[in-house]
Design a protein around this motif. Structure first.
Motif, PDB file in Angstrom:
ATOM      1  N   SER A 111       0.822  -1.216   0.000  1.00 20.11           N
ATOM      2  CA  SER A 111       0.000   0.000   0.000  1.00 20.11           C
ATOM      3  C   SER A 111       0.857   1.268   0.000  1.00 20.11           C
ATOM      4  O   SER A 111       0.334   2.379   0.006  1.00 20.11           O
ATOM      5  N   GLY A 112       2.181   1.108   0.033  1.00 19.10           N
ATOM      6  CA  GLY A 112       3.056   2.278  -0.096  1.00 19.10           C
ATOM      7  C   GLY A 112       3.887   2.605   1.123  1.00 19.10           C
ATOM      8  O   GLY A 112       4.586   3.612   1.160  1.00 19.10           O
ATOM      9  N   ILE A 113       3.829   1.755   2.142  1.00 14.24           N
ATOM     10  CA  ILE A 113       4.633   2.009   3.348  1.00 14.24           C
ATOM     11  C   ILE A 113       6.064   1.543   3.094  1.00 14.24           C
ATOM     12  O   ILE A 113       6.274   0.427   2.604  1.00 14.24           O
ATOM     13  N   ILE A 117      10.235   1.097   7.785  1.00 10.29           N
ATOM     14  CA  ILE A 117       9.393   1.349   8.963  1.00 10.29           C
ATOM     15  C   ILE A 117       9.376   0.081   9.822  1.00 10.29           C
ATOM     16  O   ILE A 117       9.348  -1.027   9.292  1.00 10.29           O
ATOM     17  N   CYS A 118       9.370   0.256  11.128  1.00 13.20           N
ATOM     18  CA  CYS A 118       9.373  -0.868  12.066  1.00 13.20           C
ATOM     19  C   CYS A 118       8.257  -1.853  11.716  1.00 13.20           C
ATOM     20  O   CYS A 118       7.129  -1.449  11.405  1.00 13.20           O
ATOM     21  N   HIS A 125      -0.423  -1.451  10.502  1.00 16.79           N
ATOM     22  CA  HIS A 125      -1.008  -0.772   9.347  1.00 16.79           C
ATOM     23  C   HIS A 125      -1.660  -1.787   8.408  1.00 16.79           C
ATOM     24  O   HIS A 125      -2.790  -1.593   7.945  1.00 16.79           O
ATOM     25  N   VAL A 129      -5.435  -2.030   6.885  1.00 22.05           N
ATOM     26  CA  VAL A 129      -5.688  -2.056   5.442  1.00 22.05           C
ATOM     27  C   VAL A 129      -6.480  -3.305   5.049  1.00 22.05           C
ATOM     28  O   VAL A 129      -7.372  -3.257   4.203  1.00 22.05           O
ATOM     29  N   SER A 148       8.817   5.570  13.846  1.00 18.31           N
ATOM     30  CA  SER A 148       7.900   4.645  13.181  1.00 18.31           C
ATOM     31  C   SER A 148       6.489   4.791  13.753  1.00 18.31           C
ATOM     32  O   SER A 148       5.507   4.689  13.023  1.00 18.31           O
ATOM     33  N   CYS A 151       4.895   7.686  12.304  1.00 16.56           N
ATOM     34  CA  CYS A 151       4.407   7.344  10.955  1.00 16.56           C
ATOM     35  C   CYS A 151       3.052   6.662  11.033  1.00 16.56           C
ATOM     36  O   CYS A 151       2.133   6.974  10.272  1.00 16.56           O
ATOM     37  N   VAL A 153       0.898   6.902  13.369  1.00 17.60           N
ATOM     38  CA  VAL A 153      -0.091   7.908  13.778  1.00 17.60           C
ATOM     39  C   VAL A 153      -0.531   8.719  12.557  1.00 17.60           C
ATOM     40  O   VAL A 153      -1.735   8.907  12.317  1.00 17.60           O
ATOM     41  N   ASN A 154       0.451   9.179  11.788  1.00 20.09           N
ATOM     42  CA  ASN A 154       0.116   9.969  10.598  1.00 20.09           C
ATOM     43  C   ASN A 154      -0.777   9.178   9.643  1.00 20.09           C
ATOM     44  O   ASN A 154      -1.718   9.709   9.063  1.00 20.09           O
ATOM     45  N   ASN A 155      -0.482   7.886   9.511  1.00 18.75           N
ATOM     46  CA  ASN A 155      -1.305   7.030   8.648  1.00 18.75           C
ATOM     47  C   ASN A 155      -2.722   6.924   9.156  1.00 18.75           C
ATOM     48  O   ASN A 155      -3.678   7.011   8.385  1.00 18.75           O
ATOM     49  N   LEU A 159      -6.006   7.851   7.274  1.00 14.40           N
ATOM     50  CA  LEU A 159      -6.877   6.770   6.808  1.00 14.40           C
ATOM     51  C   LEU A 159      -8.244   6.764   7.482  1.00 14.40           C
ATOM     52  O   LEU A 159      -9.268   6.608   6.829  1.00 14.40           O
TER      53      LEU A 159
END
Lengths: 437, 429
Positions: A111-113, A117-118, A125, A129, A148, A151, A153-155, A159
């Motif tokens: 999905s683009g991660i 990233i950990c 994530h 998804v 990470s 990240c 959190v931002n996702n 989403l």
């Protein structure tokens, strides 16, 4: 397989089934209190997840550093706090990480991660998804313990598009910073009360703080017992402690587990049990646990004669008990524990000296023969200490083994490879050095 | 052969004096080759515009080894403080009478010592910088102020401070969330830094000094915005590579010198619009302080018309409110400016601003670049993709290492992206 009488997502059903099988196995071994206790609370947790869905409770998403104790101030009949990392960790401990974790990590990458990233966050994530976790009503996250997590959190903000509050966790834990976090807890309480139409009750929080203190005192007693040579309790226990304490702080299940583990340890000492036959080699495991295969620790003891008296995740300290007499005392106490008595955050969020001093302390307190830095791939703030911790180890005259692996994804560096590394290092470096002292 | 013999010796015995000399000579040769490559890259992107003269002050301002501005500042008794992040209070440094210098690496430099301390799992920018710090390349810095930009930069600062501390060091916590309470906390952090600076320098920093500094930096940011706006029209009279150079110079030159040169450049460029007719793109993503990289993109018939990155518009898009208490205003501006991915819930705001820039600058596509191992920017493409799809914006993701080397692979990907944009444009009614 059903959970609470209904069919659920297969990954949860498989984990649930594994727990039931393991419960059957361990129920026959009367002196194994630790496994019995941990399996019970995992099962309770999964029951709670689906009970929350069935009852239509408000679901709050949080990352694993969100203090459980604080959340107990809300009426748990109306809300459920879901930690995004719960599924990856439970799945690793009782499921098949080589199958599910790998699949979910791949789903995240697809999905683009980024793969750097950990894996904990990628798998969390991926779970979202793939739609195999409860959907949230709101989000409450902390910017700790690592990038990470930020990240993730931002996702989740992008989403879920749900009302969200994120707390800023400072770099150090001076009184000013503690008050800063406590003030933010007040903002969280107001936010969640407003967003979910639920009330926060400081009396409930007081009870949770008392439970937390009770748990952490027992954990500290247990940590003290782990200093005794020869080691009597298997080191696998260590890696479970962090998972339990972080999810069940302020909850009776946390106390029950801590009590069972402590009791078991005392009994083992009384009975003269030894974790390792013959002379033991003591290692400080300074990093993420080998969660993708807990049997690894049994191999370590049996085949390598290595025991791990303490690791980074299990090193809790009873000096940070929460003052439950006032509202501010409770909030500041929870803040202090979130910053300085929490796995990773304590050693990795702050200064280099925090990281090094804990390493020194562990090596000395637990009389380490060598150190192990299990280099979890996504853990950049631990990697950033590689050189300094090597120098520190040299100063302490303690050999240090560092290797790459992934705590949840066994594909990165399979257990067989890690075993060879450790066996060779112990045989060729540690034992000869120890014998020469 | 030279290297082999030294390595063999290293295993067998201590290197001899002769070997050390050979090694030093080898390093010197490598440095010269790298300098030549860098010089060539600079000349190439400037020559294409025939604007070398206009850009000379800025090229001097970003030079790692011939920075005459820093030399002059040092000669006049000014102190220089290194820092890392766009969230740092530059106005405070200026008010204190010191020159803030944003840390950059030297692309292409061997990063062995940095890798020894940080491991190969940390981004090449951090490893490069730590190498330079350990090897004494930042000898001109009197101080270093670190912050928790990201885990990797934080660890780089900590290693630097332990291994090679400059005369003055400090570390401040820069919040990763924006709410009113966080602004007040950050203002307190800046206040602590101010106290420490005053102790070190032996002088008070007054509110009036801070206000003047805020006004000065607002002026610098304003001229940068005006220069950047020259690219809004059909005939951009400044290139993306030049704007990145300016963005770097803003962070590395004494701000007064920068303003004078930038205002002069603005005047000249206003009078010389030119039409390129190239594909217009904006450049997003993680830290990028290599004009050569942007130059290479533009050499593939692109115009980089905006770069919302930390050496680009993110740094100069927002001003400090001059009517507030200065420290609070600096903190407020820091936390509300065009957000970096380090901010915990920042994606919606970042996308909203990126999209606005995309529209305002009439861009036709987005190039997202990211340093390998940069985690914070490792999820932005995931979050951007659905928005780009919704708005029919072509998106290219590039991963890179610090120290740009032009490659056929990159060229192919850029050319394919250009084709994609062209096909899209052709198919539009």
């Amino acid at each position: 397989m059903t959970i609470l009488g209904r069919e659920r997502w297969p990954i949860w059903e498989e984990a649930y089934e594994s727990i039931e099988i393991l419960q059957d196995i361990f129920s026959e071994e009367s002196d194994d209190r630790t496994h019995t206790a941990v399996l019970k609370i995992y099962k309770d947790y999964i029951d709670n997840v689906f009970s929350a869905i069935d009852k239509g409770k408000k679901i709050i998403y949080g990352n694993f550093a969100v203090p459980g104790t604080l959340m107990r101030g809300f009426d748990t009949e109306k809300i459920f706090w879901y930690q995004l990392e719960a599924l990856p960790v439970i799945q690793s401990l009782v499921g098949e990480p080589g199958v599910w974790n790998a699949k979910l990590a791949d789903a995240a990458e697809a999905s683009g991660i980024a793969p750097e990233i950990c894996s904990v966050d990628r798998i969390a994530h991926g779970s979202y998804v793939e739609g195999i976790v409860p959907m949230p009503d709101v989000g409450f996250y902390l910017t700790t313990p690592c990038d990470s997590q930020t990240c993730l959190v931002n996702n989740m903000v992008a989403l879920t598009k749900k009302p969200t509050i994120v707390l800023d966790m400072p770099y150090s834990a001076e009184p000013e910073q503690i008050r800063y976090v406590a003030r933010q807890f007040r903002e969280v309480i107001a936010f969640l009360e407003d967003a979910l139409s639920v009330e926060f009750d400081f009396d409930r929080l007081r009870r949770a703080c008392e439970i937390y203190n009770e748990m952490i005192e027992m954990v500290a007693d247990w940590a003290e017992l782990r200093r005794i040579i020869p080691a009597s309790q298997p080191c696998e226990t260590l890696s479970i402690m962090a998972a339990v304490v972080t999810v069940f702080s302020g909850h009776q299940n946390g106390v029950d587990y801590a009590q069972a583990t402590l009791q078991e340890h005392k009994e083992f000492i009384e009975k003269g049990y030894k974790a390792v036959e013959g002379d033991e080699v003591r290692a400080i495991w300074y990093g993420d646990p080998f969660w993708s295969d807990l049997n690894f620790y049994n191999w370590l003891e049996k085949e390598c004669k290595v025991t791990v008296p303490m690791d980074m995740f299990g090193f809790f300290n009873a000096q940070y008990l929460i003052d439950s007499t006032t509202e501010e005392g409770m909030l500041e106490g929870i803040a202090y524990n979130a910053l300085r008595n929490f796995p990773m955050t304590k050693q990795l969020l702050g200064s280099a000296e925090d990281y090094l001093s804990d390493y020194r302390t562990l090596c000395k307190l637990y009389q380490a023969d060598f150190g192990i830095i299990p280099g979890h791939l996504g853990c950049t703030h631990a990697w950033g200490m590689s050189g300094l911790v090597r120098e520190e180890s040299e100063r302490l005259n303690i050999p240090l083994l560092e290797f790459e692996f992934d705590m949840l994804d066994p594909r990165i560096n399979p257990r067989d490879n890690v075993e060879i590394l450790i066996k060779n290092y112990v045989d060729d470096i540690v034992v000869p050095l120890k014998n020469s002292w | 052969m030279l290297t082999c013999s030294i390595v063999e010796n290293a295993f067998s015995k201590e290197p001899s004096h002769g070997d050390k000399l050979k090694l030093a000579k080898g390093v010197e040769i490598m440095k010269k080759i790298l300098d030549r490559i860098r010089k060539f890259e600079k000349e190439r992107f400037m020559d294409s515009r025939q604007d070398v003269e206009d850009m000379k002050p800025f090229l001097a301002g970003i030079s790692q080894d011939e920075n005459s501005f820093l030399h002059d500042a040092k000669s006049s008794g000014k102190k220089i403080i290194g820092y890392f992040c766009s969230y740092m209070p530059l106005e405070l440094f200026h008010a204190a009478g010191v020159v803030p210098y944003r840390i950059r690496g030297i692309p292409g430099r061997d990063i062995g010592p940095g890798t020894t301390y940080l491991s190969s799992r940390i981004c090449t920018f951090c490893r490069n910088v730590l190498t330079l710090a350990i090897e004494g390349d930042f000898f001109f810095l009197d101080g270093l102020v670190g912050c928790n930009t990201c885990d990797q930069v934080r660890r780089t600062c900590q290693n630097w401070i332990i291994k090679k501390p400059p005369e003055f060091t400090d570390f401040i916590h820069t919040p990763r969330v924006y709410r009113k309470g966080n602004v007040m906390h950050y203002a307190d952090q800046i206040l602590h830094l101010k106290d420490n600076l005053e102790g070190w320098l032996g002088k008070k920093i007054h509110d009036d000094d801070l206000r003047d500094a805020c006004a000065t930096y607002n002026r610098a940011r304003n001229v940068l915005r005006q220069l950047s706006d020259l690219r809004k029209g059909e005939s951009p009279s400044i290139s993306g590579a030049e704007m990145i150079t300016l963005g770097i110079a803003y962070h590395q030159m004494p701000v007064d010198s920068f303003i004078a040169a930038a205002e002069d450049l603005l005047e000249k460029r206003r009078a010389s619009p030119r039409s390129t007719g190239q594909t217009r793109v904006i450049l997003c993503g993680s830290l990028l302080d290599e004009p050569e990289y942007v130059s290479f993109i533009e050499a593939q018939e692109f115009d980089v018309v905006a770069e919302p990155i930390c050496f680009g518009q993110r740094s100069y898009w927002d001003d400090v409110d001059l009517y507030q208490d200065p420290l609070t205003a600096i903190a407020e501006r820091s936390l509300t400016h065009f957000p970096c991915a380090r901010i915990g819930d920042s994606f919606p705001a970042r996308w909203e601003r990126t999209y606005r820039i995309y529209k305002d600058y009439h861009a036709e596509g987005i190039i997202f670049q990211r340093l390998k191992f940069c985690q914070l920017w490792g999820v932005d493409v995931h979050n951007m993709s659905p928005h780009c799809y919704e708005h029919d914006i072509p998106l290219l993701q590039l991963e890179r290492e610090y120290g740009f080397i032009s490659t056929g692979q990159l060229k192919t990907r850029l050319q394919a992206f250009k084709e994609l944009i062209k096909d899209r444009n052709d198919s539009m009614p």
